[in-house]
Scaffold this motif. Structure first.
Motif, PDB file in Angstrom:
ATOM      1  N   GLY A 248      31.029  45.551  58.011  1.00  0.00           N
ATOM      2  CA  GLY A 248      31.117  46.400  56.832  1.00  0.00           C
ATOM      3  C   GLY A 248      30.392  45.880  55.611  1.00  0.00           C
ATOM      4  N   LEU A 249      30.449  46.675  54.551  1.00  0.00           N
ATOM      5  CA  LEU A 249      29.895  46.338  53.249  1.00  0.00           C
ATOM      6  C   LEU A 249      31.019  46.003  52.275  1.00  0.00           C
ATOM      7  CD1 LEU A 249      27.178  49.115  52.708  1.00  0.00           C
ATOM      8  CD2 LEU A 249      26.920  46.869  53.780  1.00  0.00           C
ATOM      9  N   VAL A 250      30.714  45.111  51.323  1.00  0.00           N
ATOM     10  CA  VAL A 250      31.665  44.637  50.316  1.00  0.00           C
ATOM     11  C   VAL A 250      31.311  45.314  48.994  1.00  0.00           C
ATOM     12  CG1 VAL A 250      32.544  42.596  49.131  1.00  0.00           C
ATOM     13  CG2 VAL A 250      31.810  42.436  51.546  1.00  0.00           C
ATOM     14  N   VAL A 251      32.181  46.208  48.501  1.00  0.00           N
ATOM     15  CA  VAL A 251      31.832  47.034  47.344  1.00  0.00           C
ATOM     16  C   VAL A 251      32.991  47.069  46.347  1.00  0.00           C
ATOM     17  CG1 VAL A 251      31.051  49.293  46.550  1.00  0.00           C
ATOM     18  CG2 VAL A 251      30.368  48.474  48.823  1.00  0.00           C
ATOM     19  N   PRO A 252      32.914  46.339  45.228  1.00  0.00           N
ATOM     20  CA  PRO A 252      33.921  46.498  44.178  1.00  0.00           C
ATOM     21  C   PRO A 252      33.969  47.944  43.689  1.00  0.00           C
ATOM     22  CG  PRO A 252      32.603  44.525  43.805  1.00  0.00           C
ATOM     23  CD  PRO A 252      31.930  45.284  44.913  1.00  0.00           C
ATOM     24  N   ALA A 253      35.189  48.457  43.532  1.00  0.00           N
ATOM     25  CA  ALA A 253      35.396  49.848  43.131  1.00  0.00           C
ATOM     26  C   ALA A 253      35.782  49.929  41.653  1.00  0.00           C
ATOM     27  CB  ALA A 253      36.481  50.488  43.994  1.00  0.00           C
ATOM     28  N   HIS A 254      35.369  51.015  41.014  1.00  0.00           N
ATOM     29  CA  HIS A 254      35.722  51.329  39.605  1.00  0.00           C
ATOM     30  C   HIS A 254      36.022  50.062  38.790  1.00  0.00           C
ATOM     31  CE1 HIS A 254      39.817  50.918  41.215  1.00  0.00           C
ATOM     32  NE2 HIS A 254      39.653  51.989  41.953  1.00  0.00           N
ATOM     33  N   PRO A 255      35.006  49.252  38.494  1.00  0.00           N
ATOM     34  CA  PRO A 255      35.246  47.948  37.854  1.00  0.00           C
ATOM     35  C   PRO A 255      36.014  48.015  36.544  1.00  0.00           C
ATOM     36  CG  PRO A 255      32.977  48.098  38.628  1.00  0.00           C
ATOM     37  CD  PRO A 255      33.575  49.464  38.767  1.00  0.00           C
ATOM     38  N   TYR A 256      35.950  49.130  35.849  1.00  0.00           N
ATOM     39  CA  TYR A 256      36.660  49.277  34.575  1.00  0.00           C
ATOM     40  C   TYR A 256      37.734  50.362  34.674  1.00  0.00           C
ATOM     41  CZ  TYR A 256      33.035  46.276  32.695  1.00  0.00           C
ATOM     42  OH  TYR A 256      32.189  45.211  32.467  1.00  0.00           O
ATOM     43  N   GLY A 257      38.370  50.452  35.842  1.00  0.00           N
ATOM     44  CA  GLY A 257      39.447  51.410  36.034  1.00  0.00           C
ATOM     45  C   GLY A 257      40.535  51.256  34.984  1.00  0.00           C
ATOM     46  N   LEU A 258      41.182  52.377  34.674  1.00  0.00           N
ATOM     47  CA  LEU A 258      42.145  52.388  33.570  1.00  0.00           C
ATOM     48  C   LEU A 258      43.555  51.980  33.987  1.00  0.00           C
ATOM     49  CD1 LEU A 258      41.015  55.692  31.803  1.00  0.00           C
ATOM     50  CD2 LEU A 258      40.287  53.340  31.344  1.00  0.00           C
ATOM     51  N   HIS A 259      43.843  51.972  35.285  1.00  0.00           N
ATOM     52  CA  HIS A 259      45.191  51.649  35.728  1.00  0.00           C
ATOM     53  C   HIS A 259      45.408  50.139  35.779  1.00  0.00           C
ATOM     54  CE1 HIS A 259      46.005  55.815  36.628  1.00  0.00           C
ATOM     55  NE2 HIS A 259      44.915  55.881  37.376  1.00  0.00           N
ATOM     56  N   LEU A 260      46.649  49.728  35.630  1.00  0.00           N
ATOM     57  CA  LEU A 260      47.003  48.319  35.674  1.00  0.00           C
ATOM     58  C   LEU A 260      46.528  47.708  36.994  1.00  0.00           C
ATOM     59  CD1 LEU A 260      48.613  46.035  34.220  1.00  0.00           C
ATOM     60  CD2 LEU A 260      50.586  46.734  35.604  1.00  0.00           C
ATOM     61  N   GLY A 261      45.827  46.590  36.889  1.00  0.00           N
ATOM     62  CA  GLY A 261      45.380  45.889  38.082  1.00  0.00           C
ATOM     63  C   GLY A 261      44.100  46.404  38.693  1.00  0.00           C
ATOM     64  N   SER A 262      43.481  47.441  38.115  1.00  0.00           N
ATOM     65  CA  SER A 262      42.307  48.036  38.742  1.00  0.00           C
ATOM     66  C   SER A 262      40.987  47.549  38.154  1.00  0.00           C
ATOM     67  CB  SER A 262      42.373  49.560  38.654  1.00  0.00           C
ATOM     68  OG  SER A 262      42.293  49.993  37.306  1.00  0.00           O
ATOM     69  N   GLN A 263      41.021  46.693  37.128  1.00  0.00           N
ATOM     70  CA  GLN A 263      39.781  46.160  36.553  1.00  0.00           C
ATOM     71  C   GLN A 263      39.288  44.991  37.415  1.00  0.00           C
ATOM     72  OE1 GLN A 263      42.674  46.251  34.401  1.00  0.00           O
ATOM     73  NE2 GLN A 263      42.193  48.381  33.942  1.00  0.00           N
ATOM     74  N   GLU A 275      30.440  50.139  42.943  1.00  0.00           N
ATOM     75  CA  GLU A 275      30.707  51.539  42.626  1.00  0.00           C
ATOM     76  C   GLU A 275      30.656  51.705  41.111  1.00  0.00           C
ATOM     77  OE1 GLU A 275      33.980  54.314  44.524  1.00  0.00           O
ATOM     78  OE2 GLU A 275      34.791  53.319  42.728  1.00  0.00           O
ATOM     79  N   VAL A 276      29.552  52.283  40.617  1.00  0.00           N
ATOM     80  CA  VAL A 276      29.390  52.452  39.168  1.00  0.00           C
ATOM     81  C   VAL A 276      29.822  53.826  38.692  1.00  0.00           C
ATOM     82  CG1 VAL A 276      27.486  50.798  39.134  1.00  0.00           C
ATOM     83  CG2 VAL A 276      26.986  53.242  39.271  1.00  0.00           C
ATOM     84  N   TRP A 277      30.013  54.756  39.627  1.00  0.00           N
ATOM     85  CA  TRP A 277      30.394  56.134  39.264  1.00  0.00           C
ATOM     86  C   TRP A 277      31.566  56.513  40.159  1.00  0.00           C
ATOM     87  CZ3 TRP A 277      26.249  60.621  39.066  1.00  0.00           C
ATOM     88  CH2 TRP A 277      26.861  61.801  38.626  1.00  0.00           C
TER      89      TRP A 277
END
Length: 451
Positions: A248-263, A275-277
């Motif tokens: 597989g591929l290693v892809v950080p998701a929503h780096p600046y997500g608004l939910h706790l723990g999602s940044q 994932e930039v969008w």
């Protein structure tokens, strides 16, 4: 089983219980105190999962369910059916936030020597092994559209796999990836939704307390543990190696997500893409775009866009990643994504052609590298359709170097002046993104070898 978790409790707490010989099904329900809290003070939120007698993962529902069951032949979505071995099993609690007065919980476990039969509980066939995803028909070497971040009832979504597949077909996607939070239970369900017109790949959203990580296109049934933080030395590197070993591929998701723990807190050294969008274009996507652009000066890290759709009215395929691949099959799609031969669109209505051509005739497309003599003229051309009143930006290592308000743009440069060039297409009204390309790189050198 009752207990109390204090503020500052460990990320995960195991609550053991005994399973005697001959059990065919385990049913678990839980509840915890949810006191009203003043504004600005975190209340109680507690996730749940299950480990078997050998410590193996048997499922996770996060905070989406207050009960589940695991049997030999079937299980609640998010959980894995299979043998019920005697011994000490463990309910896995994940206290996401704990109120100042603590989190009091109560767990009920029922072990059954025969599964309960009732409405909606007809006997199911034994689970079968999951094979590799079958190639779809495809169009040979072509641009294929996909959504690589999706959720169903197998984690915290409300759509079924069948409904997600139907939505993908309606959005004119060629491929999708199953990425439930911390579980692989949807892999088997999605296998029935693939067809000649839709490639279904498997994966997982590894949902840590310091950011979410997409494992994309991994071997079906392969599970990755999410119980680590950025402070755990080497944990992200080990997980990245495990993902790649599983294909597989290693892809950080929503780096600046608004939910706790999602940044995203792990850095990008071990990432294959980012994932930039994520979903409808918002300010956190702008932040992710800026971070990604800052990385482009010193490393190749492709950008991706995915819907992260969980339920209506979230739109499957908004956005979608469009990848140039030799075939509509797992290896070719992942190779194209890894190489950055891809761009992002808000829908299948949008089409983009982006190319750089040196005076000597060499050319390169999205994700390619164009060698050119330092003073050799290079023409960069963008054509976009499906976006009324487009605002086109050419972005290089120096920043925005060209701005236009038309669907066809030509811009001239040299490899001495430009290390890379990428394109953005925005809507004239609100400035939201309509399309975004990965860069074309320009390098000083003799012509020959462009791609």
């Amino acid at each position: 089983m009752r207990g109390q978790l204090p503020p500052g409790a460990e990320d995960f707490v195991e609550v053991p219980f005994a399973v005697p010989d001959g059990v065919r099904e385990i049913a678990v329900s839980y509840a915890y105190e949810r006191p009203d809290m003043p504004d600005g003070t975190a209340g109680n939120a507690c996730d749940i999962g299950l480990l078997d007698a050998d410590g193996r993962f048997r499922g996770w529902s996060g905070g989406a369910r207050d009960s589940f069951r695991v049997g030999e032949r079937d299980a609640t979505p998010g959980y894995l059916p299979g043998p019920i071995a005697p011994g000490t099993w463990r309910v896995l609690l994940g206290p996401y936030t704990v109120a100042p007065q603590g989190l009091a919980y109560e767990i009920h476990v029922a072990v059954r020597h025969a599964p309960a039969i009732g409405p909606g509980r007809l006997p199911q066939p034994a689970p079968t092994a999951i094979g590799p995803p079958a190639p779809a028909t495809g169009r040979g070497r072509s641009w294929y559209r996909g959504d690589c971040h999706l959720h169903t009832v197998h984690s915290d979504g409300s759509r079924t796999p069948a409904e997600v597949a139907a939505a993908a077909r309606a959005a004119r996607l060629d491929f999708i990836v199953s990425t439930e939070h911390n579980t692989t239970s949807a892999h088997t369900a999605f296998a029935a939704e693939a067809g000649d017109d839709l490639l279904v790949l498997t994966g997982e959203e590894i949902t840590t307390r310091n950011g979410h990580l997409l494992a994309l296109g991994t071997d079906p049934g392969t599970w990755f543990d999410w119980r680590f933080r950025a402070r755990d030395e080497g944990a992200f590197a080990r997980t990245a190696r495990d993902i790649r070993r599983a294909g597989g591929l290693v892809v950080p998701a929503h780096p600046y997500g608004l939910h706790l723990g999602s940044q995203w807190r792990f850095g990008y050294e071990h990432a294959d893409a980012v994932e930039v969008w994520n979903g409808t274009w918002t300010l956190d996507d702008e932040a992710a775009l800026a971070t990604w652009d800052n990385l482009l000066g010193h490393r190749v890290l492709p950008a991706m866009g995915n819907s992260d759709a969980h339920r209506e009215p979230q739109v499957v395929g908004l956005p979608q990643t469009v990848v140039l691949a030799d075939a509509l099959e797992r290896g070719a799609i992942l190779e194209g994504l890894r190489a950055g031969r891809s761009w992002i669109a808000e829908s299948a209505e949008v089409d983009v052609a982006f190319e750089a051509v040196a005076e000597g005739g060499e050319r390169a497309g999205i994700g390619g590298t164009l060698p050119a003599a330092p003073g050799e003229p290079v023409v960069v051309t963008l054509t976009v359709t499906g976006v009324p009143d487009p605002v086109v930006r050419m972005i290089t290592d120096e920043g925005q170097t060209h701005l236009a308000f038309t669907g066809r743009v030509e811009w001239r440069t040299t490899s001495a002046a430009t290390a890379y060039v990428r394109a953005e297409v925005r809507h004239a009204g609100d400035g939201s993104m309509a399309a975004l390309t990965n860069p074309i790189r320009l390098v000083n050198g003799s012509t020959g070898g462009g791609r």
